[in-house]
Design a protein around this motif. Structure first.
Motif, mmCIF file in Angstrom:
data_model
loop_
_atom_site.group_PDB
_atom_site.id
_atom_site.type_symbol
_atom_site.label_atom_id
_atom_site.label_comp_id
_atom_site.label_asym_id
_atom_site.label_seq_id
_atom_site.Cartn_x
_atom_site.Cartn_y
_atom_site.Cartn_z
ATOM 1 N N ALA A 116 0.758 -1.283 -0.122
ATOM 2 C CA ALA A 116 0.196 -0.090 0.103
ATOM 3 C C ALA A 116 0.731 0.670 0.011
ATOM 4 N N ASP A 117 2.072 1.090 0.965
ATOM 5 C CA ASP A 117 2.943 2.351 0.595
ATOM 6 C C ASP A 117 3.468 2.293 -0.558
ATOM 7 N N PHE A 118 3.863 1.128 -1.111
ATOM 8 C CA PHE A 118 4.240 2.064 -2.458
ATOM 9 C C PHE A 118 3.288 2.272 -3.761
ATOM 10 N N ILE A 119 2.079 1.536 -3.586
ATOM 11 C CA ILE A 119 0.907 2.191 -4.264
ATOM 12 C C ILE A 119 0.825 3.673 -4.216
ATOM 13 N N THR A 120 0.814 3.639 -3.012
ATOM 14 C CA THR A 120 0.867 5.164 -2.879
ATOM 15 C C THR A 120 1.946 6.329 -2.990
ATOM 16 N N LEU A 121 3.132 6.138 -2.371
ATOM 17 C CA LEU A 121 4.248 6.950 -3.012
ATOM 18 C C LEU A 121 3.876 6.702 -4.520
ATOM 19 N N LEU A 122 3.891 5.702 -5.000
ATOM 20 C CA LEU A 122 3.849 5.361 -7.200
ATOM 21 C C LEU A 122 2.841 6.578 -7.490
ATOM 22 N N PHE A 123 1.220 6.059 -7.060
ATOM 23 C CA PHE A 123 0.178 7.494 -7.562
ATOM 24 C C PHE A 123 0.586 9.131 -7.282
ATOM 25 N N ALA A 124 1.657 9.507 -6.121
ATOM 26 C CA ALA A 124 2.391 10.402 -6.182
ATOM 27 C C ALA A 124 3.734 11.209 -6.841
ATOM 28 N N PHE A 125 3.968 10.239 -7.076
ATOM 29 C CA PHE A 125 5.207 10.529 -8.142
ATOM 30 C C PHE A 125 4.374 10.698 -9.939
ATOM 31 N N PHE A 126 2.817 10.081 -9.651
ATOM 32 C CA PHE A 126 2.835 10.044 -11.033
ATOM 33 C C PHE A 126 1.561 11.452 -11.595
ATOM 34 N N VAL A 127 1.127 12.126 -10.786
ATOM 35 C CA VAL A 127 0.625 13.047 -9.713
ATOM 36 C C VAL A 127 1.478 14.686 -10.344
ATOM 37 N N VAL A 128 2.782 13.932 -9.436
ATOM 38 C CA VAL A 128 3.635 14.986 -9.651
ATOM 39 C C VAL A 128 4.292 15.035 -10.864
ATOM 40 N N MET A 129 4.609 13.950 -11.671
ATOM 41 C CA MET A 129 4.567 13.776 -13.428
ATOM 42 C C MET A 129 3.896 15.148 -14.475
ATOM 43 N N TYR A 130 2.748 14.728 -13.587
ATOM 44 C CA TYR A 130 1.058 15.484 -14.594
ATOM 45 C C TYR A 130 1.683 16.962 -14.136
ATOM 46 N N SER A 131 1.816 16.634 -12.609
ATOM 47 C CA SER A 131 1.106 18.579 -13.009
ATOM 48 C C SER A 131 2.611 19.321 -13.640
ATOM 49 N N VAL A 132 4.115 18.676 -13.846
ATOM 50 C CA VAL A 132 4.707 19.487 -13.991
ATOM 51 C C VAL A 132 5.013 18.900 -15.739
ATOM 52 N N SER A 133 4.501 18.397 -16.769
ATOM 53 C CA SER A 133 3.708 18.622 -17.729
ATOM 54 C C SER A 133 2.872 19.303 -18.562
ATOM 55 N N SER A 134 2.086 20.112 -17.372
ATOM 56 C CA SER A 134 1.463 21.019 -17.667
ATOM 57 C C SER A 134 0.821 22.184 -17.253
ATOM 58 N N VAL A 135 2.918 21.693 -16.411
ATOM 59 C CA VAL A 135 3.110 23.226 -15.727
ATOM 60 C C VAL A 135 2.949 25.014 -16.693
ATOM 61 N N ASN A 136 2.548 25.940 -16.107
ATOM 62 C CA ASN A 136 2.175 27.229 -16.229
ATOM 63 C C ASN A 136 4.023 27.263 -16.399
ATOM 64 N N GLU A 137 4.445 28.402 -17.544
ATOM 65 C CA GLU A 137 5.794 28.506 -17.431
ATOM 66 C C GLU A 137 6.144 29.986 -16.926
ATOM 67 N N GLY A 138 4.857 30.642 -16.273
ATOM 68 C CA GLY A 138 5.021 31.863 -15.976
ATOM 69 C C GLY A 138 5.086 31.789 -15.044
ATOM 70 N N LYS A 139 4.019 31.384 -14.410
ATOM 71 C CA LYS A 139 3.994 30.927 -12.667
ATOM 72 C C LYS A 139 4.741 30.041 -12.412
ATOM 73 N N TYR A 140 5.397 29.453 -12.644
ATOM 74 C CA TYR A 140 6.963 27.963 -12.778
ATOM 75 C C TYR A 140 8.157 29.618 -12.795
#
Length: 259
Positions: free
Chosen positions: A20-44
């Motif tokens: 369960a810990d591994f799945i949670t970390l993996l989910f968090a990882f993909f959430v972060v990856m998705y956020s970075v892929s659609s980041v607003n350059e100006g806000k970044y």
């Protein structure tokens, strides 16, 4: 009789916690990856700059203990005094004119330097400094003066307009059918001397003849007509275009500074 110890049962489902810990970390990882892929350059960039500023603070001591009033300094920053940058140039021009050929010394009071608030400089030269009346050939005595002036123009690296002016007395010769031709050819002759003899970049020069259309004095008196027969050398400020010429024409100029 001694009590029998209960046998401890081995927990075979302990791996579920790690899974369960591994799945949670993996989910968090993909959430972060998705956020970075659609980041607003100006806000970044804003967030990045804020983080850098927080991690690397700049400690500086105040240069003055006197109170600083933003309102007092603001007009100076918005409208800087451009004249201060031209003072050394104008000083050199005056020194050059003081060394003018003795035969032209009588015309010195009629040479004027006009400086506008936008950094443009105008040098007004009477006809007799450069030309003989009714002619467009530059007098040999004026060449050293034009040479020294050309050296300043090369150093300044600015656009220069040469304007020819006459009085309203008609001229009708084979070479000059009217004052338009006379004023234009005189301006062109000064441009050619600057470019061909003294290597001022031709791309920085232009010539215009105005005939008697831009008088600075009345044409009803000999003294007024003498003032109107002139050549103006306009040195434009670097950041300005040639449209600035309109504000430099007679009637729109500030008071002249006679030498």
């Amino acid at each position: 009789m001694a009590k029998k110890k209960h046998e401890e049962h081995e927990n075979h489902e302990r791996w579920l916690v790690s899974y369960a810990d591994f799945i949670t970390l993996l989910f968090a990882f993909f959430v972060v990856m998705y956020s970075v892929s659609s980041v607003n350059e100006g806000k970044y960039r804003t967030v990045s700059d804020s983080i850098k500023a927080a991690l690397n603070p700049v400690n500086s001591t105040p240069s003055s203990r006197l109170p600083f009033a933003v309102g007092d300094a603001k007009p100076k920053m918005i409208n800087p005094d451009m004249s201060s940058a031209n003072e050394p140039v104008i000083r050199r021009m005056k020194e050059i004119m003081k060394k003018i050929h003795p035969s032209l010394a009588l015309e010195m009071p009629d040479i004027k330097i006009i400086e506008t608030g936008n950094g443009t400089i105008m040098i007004s030269l009477p006809e007799s400094i450069l030309f003989t009346s009714g002619e467009a050939r530059v007098r040999p005595e004026a060449l050293p003066f034009l040479k020294s002036l050309a050296q300043i123009l090369i150093e300044m690296d600015r656009h220069v307009r040469i304007l020819g002016h006459t009085d309203n007395v008609p001229i009708r010769t084979a070479q000059f059918p009217s004052n338009w031709e006379l004023s234009a050819v005189r301006a062109v002759m000064v441009v050619r001397i600057f470019s061909e003899l003294y290597e001022v970049p031709i791309s920085h020069l232009s010539a215009t003849g105005f005939a008697d259309s831009k008088p600075v004095a009345t044409n009803d008196t000999p003294e007024g007509r003498t003032k109107n027969r002139r050549v103006e050398i306009i040195i434009l400020e670097k950041s300005l275009t040639e449209e600035t010429l309109d504000s430099m024409l007679p009637g729109n100029t500030p008071p002249a500074q006679p030498l």
